[in-house]
Design a protein around this motif. Structure first.
Motif, PDB file in Angstrom:
ATOM      1  N   ARG A   1       4.499  39.883  13.142  1.00 52.26           N
ATOM      2  CA  ARG A   1       3.158  40.043  12.545  1.00 52.26           C
ATOM      3  C   ARG A   1       3.263  40.205  11.035  1.00 52.26           C
ATOM      4  O   ARG A   1       2.522  39.584  10.265  1.00 52.26           O
ATOM      5  CB  ARG A   1       2.479  41.252  13.176  1.00 52.26           C
ATOM      6  N   MET A   2       4.203  41.059  10.592  1.00 55.45           N
ATOM      7  CA  MET A   2       4.340  41.319   9.163  1.00 55.45           C
ATOM      8  C   MET A   2       4.904  40.103   8.424  1.00 55.45           C
ATOM      9  O   MET A   2       4.542  39.861   7.268  1.00 55.45           O
ATOM     10  CB  MET A   2       5.238  42.540   8.929  1.00 55.45           C
ATOM     11  N   GLU A   3       5.788  39.339   9.064  1.00 52.92           N
ATOM     12  CA  GLU A   3       6.328  38.133   8.429  1.00 52.92           C
ATOM     13  C   GLU A   3       5.216  37.136   8.127  1.00 52.92           C
ATOM     14  O   GLU A   3       5.210  36.498   7.068  1.00 52.92           O
ATOM     15  CB  GLU A   3       7.386  37.495   9.326  1.00 52.92           C
TER      16      GLU A   3
ATOM     17  N   GLY B   1       8.812  47.566  20.437  1.00 54.00           N
ATOM     18  CA  GLY B   1       7.661  47.137  19.652  1.00 54.00           C
ATOM     19  C   GLY B   1       7.991  46.486  18.329  1.00 54.00           C
ATOM     20  O   GLY B   1       7.193  45.720  17.784  1.00 54.00           O
ATOM     21  N   VAL B   2       9.187  46.782  17.778  1.00 57.90           N
ATOM     22  CA  VAL B   2       9.497  46.322  16.427  1.00 57.90           C
ATOM     23  C   VAL B   2       9.543  44.794  16.331  1.00 57.90           C
ATOM     24  O   VAL B   2       9.188  44.228  15.284  1.00 57.90           O
ATOM     25  CB  VAL B   2      10.840  46.934  15.950  1.00 57.90           C
TER      26      VAL B   2
ATOM     27  N   GLU C   1       4.239  35.799   4.448  1.00 56.26           N
ATOM     28  CA  GLU C   1       4.190  34.361   4.166  1.00 56.26           C
ATOM     29  C   GLU C   1       2.848  33.970   3.563  1.00 56.26           C
ATOM     30  O   GLU C   1       2.789  33.159   2.621  1.00 56.26           O
ATOM     31  CB  GLU C   1       4.448  33.574   5.448  1.00 56.26           C
ATOM     32  N   ASN C   2       1.774  34.522   4.078  1.00 55.08           N
ATOM     33  CA  ASN C   2       0.445  34.201   3.549  1.00 55.08           C
ATOM     34  C   ASN C   2       0.284  34.700   2.119  1.00 55.08           C
ATOM     35  O   ASN C   2      -0.306  34.023   1.276  1.00 55.08           O
ATOM     36  CB  ASN C   2      -0.639  34.805   4.437  1.00 55.08           C
TER      37      ASN C   2
ATOM     38  N   PHE D   1      -2.182  44.715   6.449  1.00 56.10           N
ATOM     39  CA  PHE D   1      -1.674  45.419   7.626  1.00 56.10           C
ATOM     40  C   PHE D   1      -2.858  45.658   8.549  1.00 56.10           C
ATOM     41  O   PHE D   1      -3.941  46.033   8.081  1.00 56.10           O
ATOM     42  CB  PHE D   1      -1.047  46.747   7.211  1.00 56.10           C
ATOM     43  N   PRO D   2      -2.689  45.408   9.857  1.00 55.76           N
ATOM     44  CA  PRO D   2      -3.832  45.508  10.778  1.00 55.76           C
ATOM     45  C   PRO D   2      -4.687  46.739  10.514  1.00 55.76           C
ATOM     46  O   PRO D   2      -4.222  47.864  10.620  1.00 55.76           O
ATOM     47  CB  PRO D   2      -3.142  45.581  12.148  1.00 55.76           C
TER      48      PRO D   2
END
Length: 242
Positions: free
Chosen positions: A62-64, A55-56, A68-69, A96-97
């Motif tokens: 997703r976290m990158e 999963g990582v 970036e945003n 974070f989701p």
């Protein structure tokens, strides 16, 4: 680290509850089912390896995108205060989701049986450290594993888990910022370029991943009253979690 720590705490409390129930039913002396019990425990606890092994990769992507945003308007030479650095981290956490449905599949297999094929049925916890009579001998290993995985997923999808996850992430962030404040104590309020902040931030990520026996952040999470109360509820009755 925080998500995985809370996940394994969930697993151990669910197993503890099953052990207590089966003791009350008088299953603890049935030696003939010990091997099946141990194997099912291994596979259940082995699901904790799903995040680092499978999963990582998706979680990092997703976290990158989130990072970036958040940093799109920042430049490496731009001076920042520690307070502004904290605000950057806070904005990343806030992105974070928010829904468990968006991140839970990075942590736990969508189908518990699928992981039986992927897993080598090993676990860093070790079966010898667990009670021997966690499972009922009248239930098949396959059905019991499905039950344990389903109970775990229900806990992770609960609103209560979402609350303690957010609290735990914030507590870990606050502890990290205390270290940054000490590290840059004496610096002018606006004289730390972003480029100079990146190495200590990278180092902090390695500290977060230290072995559980040496990881002070895990200890901090475990001492949070909200976390202790939540897992007491998981141990007592998973059905009471909303």
């Amino acid at each position: 680290m925080t998500v995985l720590n809370l996940y394994t705490r969930t697993q151990l409390n669910i197993l503890g509850r099953h052990f207590f129930i089966n003791q009350a039913r008088g299953f603890e002396n049935l030696e003939s089912v010990d091997q099946s019990i141990a194997l099912c425990q291994q596979k259940f606890l082995g699901s904790a390896d799903f995040l680092p092994q499978y999963g990582v990769t998706g979680l990092i992507v997703r976290m990158e995108k989130i990072v970036e945003n958040v940093l799109e308007s920042k430049h490496l030479r731009e001076p920042l205060t520690i307070g502004e650095l904290y605000d950057i981290f806070r904005r990343i956490l806030n992105n974070f989701p928010s829904s468990s449905l968006h991140w839970i599949n990075y942590v736990i297999p969508e189908n518990g049986l699928l992981y039986q094929e992927l897993s080598t049925a090993t676990s860093t916890f070790g079966v010898s450290q667990l009670p021997r009579a966690v499972l009922s001998p009248f239930e098949t290993e396959r059905a019991k594993l499905e039950q344990l995985m389903a109970e775990t997923r229900d806990v992770l999808l609960s609103n209560d888990f979402s609350v303690i996850l957010k609290q735990s992430l914030k507590t870990v962030l606050d502890s990290m910022m205390d270290e940054f404040n000490t590290m840059f104590e004496g610096s002018a309020p606006s004289s730390i370029p972003l480029a100079k902040l990146l190495p200590p931030v990278a180092h902090a990520s390695t500290v977060l991943l230290e072995h559980p026996t040496k990881n002070r952040f895990i200890n901090i999470i475990g001492k949070l009253p909200q976390v202790q109360s939540f897992f007491a509820l998981v141990y007592a009755n998973a059905g009471g979690i909303s």
